[in-house]
Design an enzyme around this catalytic site. Structure first.
Site, PDB file in Angstrom:
ATOM      1  N   ARG A  35      70.629   8.743 -13.800  1.00  0.00           N
ATOM      2  CA  ARG A  35      70.516   8.032 -15.059  1.00  0.00           C
ATOM      3  C   ARG A  35      69.356   6.776 -15.108  1.00  0.00           C
ATOM      4  O   ARG A  35      68.741   6.369 -15.877  1.00  0.00           O
ATOM      5  CB  ARG A  35      71.757   7.328 -15.386  1.00  0.00           C
ATOM      6  CG  ARG A  35      72.554   8.240 -16.000  1.00  0.00           C
ATOM      7  CD  ARG A  35      73.990   7.498 -16.404  1.00  0.00           C
ATOM      8  NE  ARG A  35      74.759   8.302 -17.132  1.00  0.00           N
ATOM      9  CZ  ARG A  35      76.139   8.512 -17.130  1.00  0.00           C
ATOM     10  NH1 ARG A  35      76.794   7.664 -16.436  1.00  0.00           N
ATOM     11  NH2 ARG A  35      76.656   9.516 -18.277  1.00  0.00           N
ATOM     12  N   GLY A 350      78.760  15.599 -19.102  1.00  0.00           N
ATOM     13  CA  GLY A 350      80.173  15.495 -18.528  1.00  0.00           C
ATOM     14  C   GLY A 350      80.204  16.508 -17.472  1.00  0.00           C
ATOM     15  O   GLY A 350      79.202  16.708 -16.800  1.00  0.00           O
ATOM     16  N   GLY A 373      80.288  12.208 -24.101  1.00  0.00           N
ATOM     17  CA  GLY A 373      80.666  11.617 -25.466  1.00  0.00           C
ATOM     18  C   GLY A 373      79.947  11.767 -26.285  1.00  0.00           C
ATOM     19  O   GLY A 373      80.357  12.134 -27.570  1.00  0.00           O
TER      20      GLY A 373
END
Ligand code: AMP
Length: 405
Positions: A35, A350, A373
């Protein structure tokens, strides 16, 4: 079209970039820096263009004072500094004089990372509840706000919607890429378009099924989810994970789309939830004490025939308990088949993204979303509030509340 970081003159400006630095940390060490790496393009662009770069992010959930200890972004500042090859000043505050002074003393091209925005949740969920005062305050610390945290863009928080409602704002390169990949895949799919859904529960993906079943040509269902569909068809699924509240929903879907929804014909079962060798059984052979933990070999072949004829695939959710060595085969084989498709292949974040990485296929997909999400919300057909709030290029910049994606 949404405003992007490229639509602003950043030179000498205080630019807050909302990143998604919600990285896994074990014993104070970052175990996966993906990330952070994904955020570099936007951060580097801001530095190169002479901004005073102020970074913010959440990290996990912070409910009480004692949570703060393990949820500090300090280690992210160190990692980021290594990746950028320049100093990243960490400010262990989310508001107050220390932070304000540090920002007012910044020079062009300098980078500050402030503390975890969720520290503001301890006193009345101000961050997660999008407290209006907090949004106004954070907006006051910058001239321009750039949202690049796709992973939280389905949430209305002070650090995204709150700030963007009060200062000129745009999206960063990471969000831009996500939208460029995901929106056309839903709005103008290449056909045949196959959706593969797995994971634990039907309840988490009801709206995704309802929306995508209208758009896709086929929906292949594996994972824990398939048990509820199989039970709805009258099969005994033994002690498998079943969402009893959603059997009627599954029945309705199967009645309405009998040729679109494709279910497993065999499963690998065990007599307990454990990583020991299972037995491949046809779906009409499962006994009361057995639970399915993976799709079976005939199902893998069946699913592969749909995958092979597809021009576009969206995949969300593993086909089995891929964390167990004995039940990783279905997910691995589907991963392999999808990665060979000559067309658009998208993983919706996910656990399926983790599986693709685990099995070494992450470079072989067209796109792996950084937001589980958020991508699911797009697949549900809803707009994302933290992107919705960003003005379009043609909008009056003083009118901050904005528009659909
Ligand atoms: P989700 O977050 O809904 O995508 O669910 C992912 C989780 O589903 C993973 O941790 C898998 O272990 C779990 N899962 C997949 N297949 C099964 C199954 N047949 N039974 C129980 N859990 C499963």
């Amino acid at each position: 079209m949404k405003k992007t970081i490229k639509d602003f003159d950043l030179k000498g400006k205080r630019v807050i970039i909302r990143c998604d630095f919600n990285v896994p940390i074990k014993d104070g060490k970052i175990t996966d820096n993906t990330r952070i790496v994904e955020s570099l393009k936007t951060i580097k662009y801001a530095i190169t263009n002479g901004a005073k770069v102020i970074l913010m992010s959440h990290l996990g959930k912070v409910k009480e004072e004692s949570d703060k200890k393990n949820k500090s972004l300090k280690c992210v500042a160190l990692e980021l500094s290594k990746l950028l090859g320049q100093k990243v000043t960490f400010i262990n505050e989310t508001k107050g004089k220390k932070l304000e002074d540090a920002i007012s003393n910044m020079k062009e091209k300098e980078v500050i990372l402030m503390e975890n925005t969720r520290f503001e949740d301890i006193d009345g969920k101000k961050e997660s509840g999008n407290d209006p005062e907090l949004g106004v305050y954070w907006a006051s610390l910058c001239d321009i706000f750039i949202n690049d945290a796709f992973g939280t863009s389905h949430r209305s928080h002070a650090s995204n919607v709150g700030i963007a409602s009060n200062v000129e704002s745009g999206i960063g390169f990471l969000i831009q890429k996500e939208l460029d990949m995901l929106l056309p895949a839903i709005n103008k799919p290449d056909r045949p378009f196959t959706v593969i859904l797995g994971g634990a529960k039907v309840s988490d993906k009801i709206k995704v099924i309802e929306n995508l079943v209208e758009i896709a040509d086929y929906i292949l269902i594996g994972g824990g989810m398939c048990n509820t569909f199989l039970k709805a068809e009258g099969y005994n699924v033994g002690s498998s994970l079943v969402d009893n509240d959603n059997i009627d929903f599954c029945k309705r879907m199967l009645d309405k789309y009998p040729n679109k929804i494709i279910l497993p014909i065999d499963l690998v079962v065990n007599d307990e939830y454990k990583d020991t060798k299972g037995v491949n059984k046809l779906i009409n052979e499962i006994e009361d004490e057995e639970m399915s933990l993976d799709i079976g070999s005939k199902t893998i072949e069946l699913f592969k025939t749909y995958i092979a004829k597809s021009k576009q695939i969206i995949w969300n959710g593993p086909m089995g308990v891929f964390e167990f060595k004995n039940y990783e085969k279905g997910t691995k084989e589907i991963c392999d088949a999808v990665s060979s498709v000559k067309g658009k292949t998208i993983i919706g974040g996910g656990d399926s993204a983790s599986a693709a990485k685990k099995f070494g296929y992450d470079e072989k997909f067209t796109h792996i979303s950084t937001g589980g999400g958020a991508s699911l919300a797009l697949f549900e057909g809803v707009t994302l509030p933290a992107i919705d709030v960003i003005p379009n290029v043609e909008d009056d910049v003083t009118n901050f509340k904005k528009k659909t994606i």
